[in-house]
Each structure stands twice: as structure tokens, then as C-alpha cells.
Scaffold this motif. Sequence first.
Motif, PDB file in Angstrom:
ATOM      1  N   THR A 121       0.912  -1.274  -0.061  1.00  0.00           N
ATOM      2  CA  THR A 121      -0.128   0.067   0.012  1.00  0.00           C
ATOM      3  C   THR A 121       0.823   1.295  -0.112  1.00  0.00           C
ATOM      4  O   THR A 121       0.792   2.144  -0.715  1.00  0.00           O
ATOM      5  CB  THR A 121      -0.738   0.039   1.425  1.00  0.00           C
ATOM      6  N   LEU A 122       1.870   1.116   0.890  1.00  0.00           N
ATOM      7  CA  LEU A 122       2.756   2.431   0.718  1.00  0.00           C
ATOM      8  C   LEU A 122       3.358   2.448  -0.481  1.00  0.00           C
ATOM      9  O   LEU A 122       3.637   3.582  -0.947  1.00  0.00           O
ATOM     10  CB  LEU A 122       3.968   2.327   1.965  1.00  0.00           C
ATOM     11  N   LEU A 123       4.030   1.301  -1.187  1.00  0.00           N
ATOM     12  CA  LEU A 123       4.523   1.350  -2.639  1.00  0.00           C
ATOM     13  C   LEU A 123       3.644   2.392  -3.590  1.00  0.00           C
ATOM     14  O   LEU A 123       4.177   2.897  -4.303  1.00  0.00           O
ATOM     15  CB  LEU A 123       4.898  -0.198  -3.026  1.00  0.00           C
ATOM     16  N   ASN A 124       2.351   1.855  -3.500  1.00  0.00           N
ATOM     17  CA  ASN A 124       1.219   2.167  -4.474  1.00  0.00           C
ATOM     18  C   ASN A 124       1.497   4.042  -4.142  1.00  0.00           C
ATOM     19  O   ASN A 124       0.895   4.501  -5.159  1.00  0.00           O
ATOM     20  CB  ASN A 124       0.331   1.736  -4.437  1.00  0.00           C
ATOM     21  N   HIS A 125       1.148   4.336  -2.966  1.00  0.00           N
ATOM     22  CA  HIS A 125       1.308   5.725  -2.811  1.00  0.00           C
ATOM     23  C   HIS A 125       2.422   6.504  -3.262  1.00  0.00           C
ATOM     24  O   HIS A 125       2.405   7.570  -3.817  1.00  0.00           O
ATOM     25  CB  HIS A 125       1.051   5.800  -1.204  1.00  0.00           C
ATOM     26  N   LEU A 126       3.463   5.951  -2.937  1.00  0.00           N
ATOM     27  CA  LEU A 126       4.925   6.417  -3.465  1.00  0.00           C
ATOM     28  C   LEU A 126       4.666   6.593  -5.131  1.00  0.00           C
ATOM     29  O   LEU A 126       5.332   7.638  -5.658  1.00  0.00           O
ATOM     30  CB  LEU A 126       6.102   5.595  -3.347  1.00  0.00           C
ATOM     31  N   LEU A 127       4.233   5.531  -5.683  1.00  0.00           N
ATOM     32  CA  LEU A 127       4.218   5.499  -7.104  1.00  0.00           C
ATOM     33  C   LEU A 127       3.354   6.749  -7.796  1.00  0.00           C
ATOM     34  O   LEU A 127       3.307   7.212  -8.801  1.00  0.00           O
ATOM     35  CB  LEU A 127       3.923   4.199  -7.748  1.00  0.00           C
ATOM     36  N   THR A 128       2.172   6.768  -6.909  1.00  0.00           N
ATOM     37  CA  THR A 128       1.170   7.696  -7.497  1.00  0.00           C
ATOM     38  C   THR A 128       1.442   9.222  -6.983  1.00  0.00           C
ATOM     39  O   THR A 128       1.207  10.378  -7.601  1.00  0.00           O
ATOM     40  CB  THR A 128      -0.231   7.618  -6.872  1.00  0.00           C
ATOM     41  N   GLY A 129       2.496   9.216  -5.914  1.00  0.00           N
ATOM     42  CA  GLY A 129       2.973  10.503  -5.535  1.00  0.00           C
ATOM     43  C   GLY A 129       4.280  10.944  -6.108  1.00  0.00           C
ATOM     44  O   GLY A 129       5.009  12.078  -5.146  1.00  0.00           O
TER      45      GLY A 129
ATOM     46  N   PHE B  56      17.202  -1.674  11.968  1.00  0.00           N
ATOM     47  CA  PHE B  56      17.902  -1.483  10.701  1.00  0.00           C
ATOM     48  C   PHE B  56      17.411  -0.272   9.945  1.00  0.00           C
ATOM     49  O   PHE B  56      17.935   0.135   8.891  1.00  0.00           O
ATOM     50  CB  PHE B  56      17.921  -2.626  10.077  1.00  0.00           C
ATOM     51  N   ALA B  57      16.142   0.342  10.309  1.00  0.00           N
ATOM     52  CA  ALA B  57      15.765   1.453   9.332  1.00  0.00           C
ATOM     53  C   ALA B  57      15.912   2.842   9.827  1.00  0.00           C
ATOM     54  O   ALA B  57      16.599   2.976  11.014  1.00  0.00           O
ATOM     55  CB  ALA B  57      14.397   1.273   9.689  1.00  0.00           C
ATOM     56  N   ASN B  58      16.102   3.733   8.874  1.00  0.00           N
ATOM     57  CA  ASN B  58      16.257   5.086   9.277  1.00  0.00           C
ATOM     58  C   ASN B  58      14.879   5.756   9.020  1.00  0.00           C
ATOM     59  O   ASN B  58      14.762   7.056   9.296  1.00  0.00           O
ATOM     60  CB  ASN B  58      17.466   5.627   8.378  1.00  0.00           C
ATOM     61  N   LEU B  59      13.725   5.386   8.614  1.00  0.00           N
ATOM     62  CA  LEU B  59      12.622   5.698   8.483  1.00  0.00           C
ATOM     63  C   LEU B  59      11.776   4.566   9.133  1.00  0.00           C
ATOM     64  O   LEU B  59      11.719   3.498   8.423  1.00  0.00           O
ATOM     65  CB  LEU B  59      12.240   6.268   7.128  1.00  0.00           C
ATOM     66  N   VAL B  60      10.833   4.935   9.971  1.00  0.00           N
ATOM     67  CA  VAL B  60      10.068   3.847  10.468  1.00  0.00           C
ATOM     68  C   VAL B  60       8.468   4.520  10.376  1.00  0.00           C
ATOM     69  O   VAL B  60       8.178   5.333  10.738  1.00  0.00           O
ATOM     70  CB  VAL B  60      10.085   3.827  12.022  1.00  0.00           C
ATOM     71  N   VAL B  61       7.625   3.767   9.571  1.00  0.00           N
ATOM     72  CA  VAL B  61       6.421   4.314   9.373  1.00  0.00           C
ATOM     73  C   VAL B  61       5.548   3.385  10.191  1.00  0.00           C
ATOM     74  O   VAL B  61       5.107   2.201  10.053  1.00  0.00           O
ATOM     75  CB  VAL B  61       5.923   3.812   8.034  1.00  0.00           C
ATOM     76  N   LEU B  62       4.827   4.132  11.207  1.00  0.00           N
ATOM     77  CA  LEU B  62       3.953   3.402  12.116  1.00  0.00           C
ATOM     78  C   LEU B  62       2.564   3.369  11.440  1.00  0.00           C
ATOM     79  O   LEU B  62       2.135   4.389  11.438  1.00  0.00           O
ATOM     80  CB  LEU B  62       4.053   4.335  13.364  1.00  0.00           C
TER      81      LEU B  62
ATOM     82  N   ARG C 275       3.765   8.680  11.899  1.00  0.00           N
ATOM     83  CA  ARG C 275       2.530   7.808  12.195  1.00  0.00           C
ATOM     84  C   ARG C 275       1.558   7.844  11.005  1.00  0.00           C
ATOM     85  O   ARG C 275       1.415   9.167  10.414  1.00  0.00           O
ATOM     86  CB  ARG C 275       1.626   8.448  13.541  1.00  0.00           C
ATOM     87  N   THR C 276       0.856   6.810  10.747  1.00  0.00           N
ATOM     88  CA  THR C 276      -0.115   6.832   9.517  1.00  0.00           C
ATOM     89  C   THR C 276      -1.150   5.844   9.753  1.00  0.00           C
ATOM     90  O   THR C 276      -0.973   4.875  10.236  1.00  0.00           O
ATOM     91  CB  THR C 276       0.837   6.758   8.336  1.00  0.00           C
ATOM     92  N   GLU C 277      -2.217   5.934   8.780  1.00  0.00           N
ATOM     93  CA  GLU C 277      -3.192   5.037   8.624  1.00  0.00           C
ATOM     94  C   GLU C 277      -3.159   4.699   7.089  1.00  0.00           C
ATOM     95  O   GLU C 277      -2.977   5.850   6.445  1.00  0.00           O
ATOM     96  CB  GLU C 277      -4.686   5.601   8.921  1.00  0.00           C
ATOM     97  N   GLN C 278      -3.464   3.321   6.667  1.00  0.00           N
ATOM     98  CA  GLN C 278      -3.304   3.164   5.320  1.00  0.00           C
ATOM     99  C   GLN C 278      -2.156   3.280   4.748  1.00  0.00           C
ATOM    100  O   GLN C 278      -2.174   3.643   3.392  1.00  0.00           O
ATOM    101  CB  GLN C 278      -4.662   3.494   4.573  1.00  0.00           C
ATOM    102  N   SER C 279      -0.972   3.593   5.477  1.00  0.00           N
ATOM    103  CA  SER C 279       0.338   3.684   4.615  1.00  0.00           C
ATOM    104  C   SER C 279       0.223   4.936   4.064  1.00  0.00           C
ATOM    105  O   SER C 279       0.972   5.206   2.984  1.00  0.00           O
ATOM    106  CB  SER C 279       0.756   2.553   3.792  1.00  0.00           C
ATOM    107  N   ARG C 280      -0.616   5.962   4.285  1.00  0.00           N
ATOM    108  CA  ARG C 280      -0.561   7.482   3.515  1.00  0.00           C
ATOM    109  C   ARG C 280       0.514   8.048   4.165  1.00  0.00           C
ATOM    110  O   ARG C 280       0.404   8.810   5.141  1.00  0.00           O
ATOM    111  CB  ARG C 280      -2.061   7.919   3.731  1.00  0.00           C
TER     112      ARG C 280
END
Length: 409
Positions: free
Chosen positions: A23-31, A172-178, A207-212
Motif C-alpha cells: 500500500t505504501l509502495l502504491n502511494h509512492l508511485l502515485t505521488g 535497521f531502518a532510518n525511517l519507521v512508518v507506524l 504515524r499513519t493510517e493506510q500507509s498514507r
Amino acid sequence: MSRDRDTIPVTILSGSLGAGKTTLLNHLLTGAGDRDIAVLVNDMGDINVDADLVSQNTDLAVDGGVTELSNGCICCELQDDLETAVVRLARDRDFDHLVVEASGISEPRPVARLFTTGSQAAARYDVAAVVAVVDARQFHDAFGEAGAAARRGETDDGARPLSDLLVEQVEFANLVVLNKTDLVTPDELDAVEEMVRALRPDAEVVRTEQSRVDAETVFRTRYDPATADEAGWKRTLEEDAHDHGGEDTAHDHAHPETVYGVTSITDRRRRPFHPKRLHAFLADLPPTVVRSKGTCWIATGADQSYTMGQAGPSVRMTAAGPWIASLPEFEQDAYRRNRKNLEWDAEWGDRRTELVFIGRGMDEKALVAALDDCVLTDEEMTADWDDFENPFPTETGAEYVVVEPTMER
């Protein structure tokens, strides 16, 4: 966007099964704006469901879809395939940024190491970000009672718990999407973020909902040199190299099935499910199934394909659109010309079910037998499918929640 260096930035997406990476990947592609994005998707099962879900959002990937590596994890047994794929992308395609979505049972460290330690890929790419997508509900259920996230080591059966993988991915991450913050209370969310920051104090947490997530938050074309040298993932790799005397440890890694006891079951069939019986099956999946997903053929009378996604206690079904075989013949021919790998049955066309179940200690015979009970009988095949009791939506794009965890605030 033109590249100002010969190397290409790569963002690695990690996260547990069902955390929301695709879901996050799809947001990245559209944005993505004016960025040209190439995508590589890894899935554990031999059906790459995630690749199908993102292919409609990018036209840069190999063979008319995203580059996909299936039936294994790219952190071990598909490591050579990963290197071959990304080197081929760099050689054959002109793009600005590569996004690698690792499977939910992949450890990010060996993946990042491929792009940083003397390989052909390292000569062509720079790691720009390592992103961990965290299911806040799952993380709190795993560690909330203890109040701290820590590895637990081997269980009685000799495998490590999946919670150890959660720790590995965050550390191992430098960005954590909660993600899935709507499934925890405010106090639980604060507790999860506190535990995450204890594991990776210098990581950015969103922090996010639906990986937005704003694409600009994720796409880091380059760190400043001083910051890059201090990035947590880079320090970890340097520590690995020091501990192993500078030797390449890319293949010093065990198969996740061995380490975590995770296996997958693939179910393919060319007879539709009865909607009511399938609903009952999905509403009562065994707890050994951690993640399941795929395409379903359901006898709803609408001739729709359906996408099923389950992560833990959450199960959803989406009406994905009409089967190609239900379209006028000239449209069918156009689709089939553009999709050379489309499996086509002489009687049913592209109508089919392809599901992948991922979990620990799953009873394959019992699971397949339960699915067998969901398919139409010979008598039902000749009946009017519009007469079947149907809880699923029939309008393209509509989503139906089969099961969703409840939360008391």
C-alpha cells in the motif's frame, strides 16, 4: 528528474507480513511527481500478488510489469537473482530511483548489504533509505505487555518468533512508518513509538493510517555526507564487516523457513467459490495463518474478479474488476495481445483462483480441504448464481470487510 550522479538511489521497504508495504509502495508511485521510479517486488509464495497490485502504477519495470522475484526471500536464496535483476535494470532502463519491496519474512540487512559492499549492484546504486513499515497493533500485541521490544531467541521448536523479525526490521531502518494507528488507542500508540525509538533512536518516525505517507518523506535522493555516515543501517553494516574481518557476509544467512518456521501454501483452481461458504471460511481462518492474499473467482453473478487480503485478524475482499473473459471479444483480444503471459483456459478464460497462505504450523491438508468445501458443486455450477446469498460487493473498486479487529478506546 535527471540524475546528477552515475549511481542511482535505492529505497528498501521492509516490514512484517501485512504491515502495509505494498500500500505504501502504491502511494509512492502515485505521488512520485516528476521522478521516474523503477520497482522490484519480492514475495514469498510462488504467486507474486504484490507485483500484480503495483504493476498498474508504473510503466518502467521489466517485461511490461514490475520486476518480481517470487517463491523465496531476497535476503537469502534469491540474493543472486536480486543482484541480476537490479544490475539489468540499471543497464537497460533510464530511471531516477529504485524501490525494492522485500517480502514480509525478509531481513533488510542482507538486502542493503548487496547495494553497499563491493558487488556489481553497489557500483550502480546508493542506498538512500531503509524504511520499516510497522503494524502498530501487531507491535503492541508482541511487546506492549513487556513495555520493551527485544529479541526472544529460539522457541521450543528451535525456530525464532516472528517478533524477532520485527525488532530486526526496526533496528535497521532510518525511517519507521507506524501504520494502522487507527487500530490502537492513543496510549498504546505512544507506547509503540517509545519502544521503536528505543530500538532506533536516530530514525525518523511517521504515524499513519493506510500507509498514507508523503512521498517526499520517503524519497531521499541523497543524505548529506555527514548524516549518511551516521545512518543506523550503515553503522550496522560496518559493524558486520568488522566482526567478519572485512569478509563479504551476503550469503551468511539462513533461510527464513528455518529461522522463523514460516511456510507458504499456494491454492490454484478453475472452479468458483460459493460466496456464503467462502465468507464463512475467511471469517474463521486458523490462527496459524499469519498472512494470505490473492485473486478469487466467486460465483456472485457479477462476473467480477476479487482480491482478498488478510493480515492477522483482518480480512478484506475487494471487487477488482470484470474478468477479461467477460468483456466483448475485441477487448479480450486486445488484453491478450498485451499480456503474453496471461493464463487462458479454453472454457473459462482468465477466471481462476490463486491464493497464497503464509504462516507457521499450518495444516495444509485441512486448509485445502476447507477450500474444497467452498467451491460450487456440479449442481450449483448449472444454477443461477444470482440466486446465491452473497455478502461481497459487485461494484468495481468496492471493498468489503470480512473480519476486522475491534478496539475499545
